[in-house]
Design a protein around this motif. Structure first.
Motif: not given
Length: 102
Positions: A14-15, A18, A21-22, A26, A42, A45-46, A49
């Motif tokens: 998950a980390e 994320s 994704l950044i 994003t 995000v 969230l990151h 995480l």
């Protein structure tokens, strides 16, 4: 594989996701299209995480008596793209070999 290791693997993935994704979604949206909201969402969230990942590494280090090299590799993997995936793969591979020997 016990529950601690399963949770660690899930958190590491998950980390890592994320972080990717950044980096690849994003941030380009923020700087290319001036859309900052996805980056804030995000990013938060990151951050959560990331902190959970670091705390879990400390927990795993003491509970499972990880050596300094493994702990350092785990910590550094959180700041390198795809690093957490590499660490989990290497760690689980080592874990499987250790369990097979017992």
């Amino acid at each position: 594989m016990d529950n601690d290791h399963r949770r660690f693997k899930l958190l590491a993935h998950a980390e890592g996701i994320s972080f990717l994704l950044i980096l690849f979604i994003t941030m380009p949206l923020k700087y290319g299209l001036e859309m900052g909201v996805p980056n804030r969402v995000v990013g938060m969230l990151h951050g959560v995480l990331f902190i959970g990942y670091i705390l879990t590494i400390v927990f795993m280090k003491f509970k499972y008596k990880w050596k300094a090299g493994k702990t350092t590799f785990a910590l550094l993997s959180s700041v390198v793209p795809f690093g957490t995936f590499v660490f989990v793969r290497k760690y689980l591979s080592e874990q499987s070999h250790e369990e097979a020997g017992n």
